[in-house]
Motif scaffolding. Structure first.
Motif, PDB file in Angstrom:
ATOM      1  N   ASP A   1       0.784  -1.231   0.000  1.00 47.05           N
ATOM      2  CA  ASP A   1       0.000   0.000   0.000  1.00 47.05           C
ATOM      3  C   ASP A   1       0.822   1.290   0.000  1.00 47.05           C
ATOM      4  OD1 ASP A   1      -2.351  -1.460   0.054  1.00 47.05           O
ATOM      5  OD2 ASP A   1      -2.451  -1.477   2.231  1.00 47.05           O
ATOM      6  N   MET A   2       2.134   1.202   0.146  1.00 42.36           N
ATOM      7  CA  MET A   2       2.950   2.410   0.264  1.00 42.36           C
ATOM      8  C   MET A   2       3.032   3.168  -1.060  1.00 42.36           C
ATOM      9  SD  MET A   2       6.048   1.028   2.679  1.00 42.36           S
ATOM     10  CE  MET A   2       6.976   2.532   2.576  1.00 42.36           C
ATOM     11  N   PRO A   3       2.638   4.444  -1.061  1.00 37.50           N
ATOM     12  CA  PRO A   3       2.658   5.218  -2.303  1.00 37.50           C
ATOM     13  C   PRO A   3       4.065   5.454  -2.841  1.00 37.50           C
ATOM     14  CG  PRO A   3       1.955   6.595  -0.463  1.00 37.50           C
ATOM     15  CD  PRO A   3       2.102   5.195   0.058  1.00 37.50           C
ATOM     16  N   ASP A   4       5.079   5.446  -1.968  1.00 37.81           N
ATOM     17  CA  ASP A   4       6.445   5.683  -2.443  1.00 37.81           C
ATOM     18  C   ASP A   4       7.115   4.417  -2.987  1.00 37.81           C
ATOM     19  OD1 ASP A   4       6.515   4.616   0.118  1.00 37.81           O
ATOM     20  OD2 ASP A   4       8.398   5.605   0.633  1.00 37.81           O
ATOM     21  N   THR A   5       6.412   3.280  -2.914  1.00 34.27           N
ATOM     22  CA  THR A   5       6.922   2.049  -3.502  1.00 34.27           C
ATOM     23  C   THR A   5       6.662   2.096  -5.002  1.00 34.27           C
ATOM     24  OG1 THR A   5       6.403   0.821  -1.489  1.00 34.27           O
ATOM     25  CG2 THR A   5       6.737  -0.476  -3.485  1.00 34.27           C
ATOM     26  N   PRO A   6       7.692   1.850  -5.809  1.00 36.29           N
ATOM     27  CA  PRO A   6       7.476   1.865  -7.266  1.00 36.29           C
ATOM     28  C   PRO A   6       6.333   0.927  -7.659  1.00 36.29           C
ATOM     29  CG  PRO A   6       9.798   1.619  -6.759  1.00 36.29           C
ATOM     30  CD  PRO A   6       9.060   1.523  -5.459  1.00 36.29           C
ATOM     31  N   LYS A   7       5.564   1.332  -8.638  1.00 36.69           N
ATOM     32  CA  LYS A   7       4.370   0.577  -9.037  1.00 36.69           C
ATOM     33  C   LYS A   7       4.693  -0.883  -9.357  1.00 36.69           C
ATOM     34  CE  LYS A   7       0.096   1.370 -11.345  1.00 36.69           C
ATOM     35  NZ  LYS A   7      -0.712   2.387 -11.965  1.00 36.69           N
ATOM     36  N   GLU A   8       5.833  -1.136 -10.007  1.00 38.92           N
ATOM     37  CA  GLU A   8       6.191  -2.514 -10.372  1.00 38.92           C
ATOM     38  C   GLU A   8       6.512  -3.381  -9.146  1.00 38.92           C
ATOM     39  OE1 GLU A   8       9.897   0.052 -10.806  1.00 38.92           O
ATOM     40  OE2 GLU A   8       7.828   0.216 -11.472  1.00 38.92           O
ATOM     41  N   ASP A   9       6.785  -2.754  -7.995  1.00 37.54           N
ATOM     42  CA  ASP A   9       7.069  -3.497  -6.772  1.00 37.54           C
ATOM     43  C   ASP A   9       5.840  -3.638  -5.872  1.00 37.54           C
ATOM     44  OD1 ASP A   9       9.693  -3.805  -7.483  1.00 37.54           O
ATOM     45  OD2 ASP A   9      10.411  -2.103  -6.313  1.00 37.54           O
ATOM     46  N   ARG A  10       4.720  -3.083  -6.288  1.00 35.85           N
ATOM     47  CA  ARG A  10       3.507  -3.129  -5.468  1.00 35.85           C
ATOM     48  C   ARG A  10       2.694  -4.374  -5.751  1.00 35.85           C
ATOM     49  NH1 ARG A  10       0.751   2.766  -5.593  1.00 35.85           N
ATOM     50  NH2 ARG A  10       2.675   3.939  -5.588  1.00 35.85           N
ATOM     51  N   PHE A  11       3.123  -5.466  -5.213  1.00 32.38           N
ATOM     52  CA  PHE A  11       2.296  -6.661  -5.279  1.00 32.38           C
ATOM     53  C   PHE A  11       2.332  -7.312  -3.901  1.00 32.38           C
ATOM     54  CE2 PHE A  11       6.500  -7.903  -6.719  1.00 32.38           C
ATOM     55  CZ  PHE A  11       6.774  -9.058  -6.007  1.00 32.38           C
ATOM     56  N   TYR A  12       1.199  -7.829  -3.525  1.00 34.29           N
ATOM     57  CA  TYR A  12       1.054  -8.401  -2.192  1.00 34.29           C
ATOM     58  C   TYR A  12       1.866  -9.684  -2.071  1.00 34.29           C
ATOM     59  CZ  TYR A  12      -0.975 -10.728   1.803  1.00 34.29           C
ATOM     60  OH  TYR A  12      -1.127 -11.381   2.983  1.00 34.29           O
ATOM     61  N   ARG A  13       2.600  -9.784  -0.995  1.00 34.84           N
ATOM     62  CA  ARG A  13       3.364 -10.988  -0.695  1.00 34.84           C
ATOM     63  C   ARG A  13       2.724 -11.636   0.533  1.00 34.84           C
ATOM     64  NH1 ARG A  13       6.049  -6.509  -2.382  1.00 34.84           N
ATOM     65  NH2 ARG A  13       7.825  -6.838  -3.742  1.00 34.84           N
ATOM     66  N   SER A  14       2.177 -12.798   0.367  1.00 35.29           N
ATOM     67  CA  SER A  14       1.489 -13.458   1.480  1.00 35.29           C
ATOM     68  C   SER A  14       2.486 -14.096   2.432  1.00 35.29           C
ATOM     69  CB  SER A  14       0.544 -14.538   0.948  1.00 35.29           C
ATOM     70  OG  SER A  14       1.290 -15.604   0.402  1.00 35.29           O
TER      71      SER A  14
END
Length: 83
Positions: free
Chosen positions: A33-46
């Protein structure tokens, strides 16, 4: 700190497994959910994905499957082999 355990409070109290799990899951969601995380790194890790990664890395580094099963709390080695 208690040197026998990885996850403890500052006073040495041992954390329960569910506490550790919930903290790790919260971290995964925050990263997602972090906005400063690059979009390509924004995937949920269970949490399950983290466990599979942990077991796989141990295996790739030559740790015996029986030892990995013990570390992961599996009763049978076949459960561990399924990762």
């Amino acid at each position: 700190m208690n040197p026998e355990y990885l996850f403890t409070l500052e006073d040495g109290t041992i954390l329960k497994a569910n506490t550790v799990r919930s903290k790790l899951e919260l971290f995964c969601h925050k990263k997602f959910d972090m906005p400063d995380t690059p979009k390509e790194d924004r995937f949920y890790r269970s949490f399950h994905k983290m466990r599979k990664t942990y077991g796989s890395l141990l295996y790739k580094n030559g740790v015996h499957i029986k030892t990995i099963a013990e570390f992961m709390g599996h009763r049978k080695e076949t459960t561990t082999e399924e990762f």
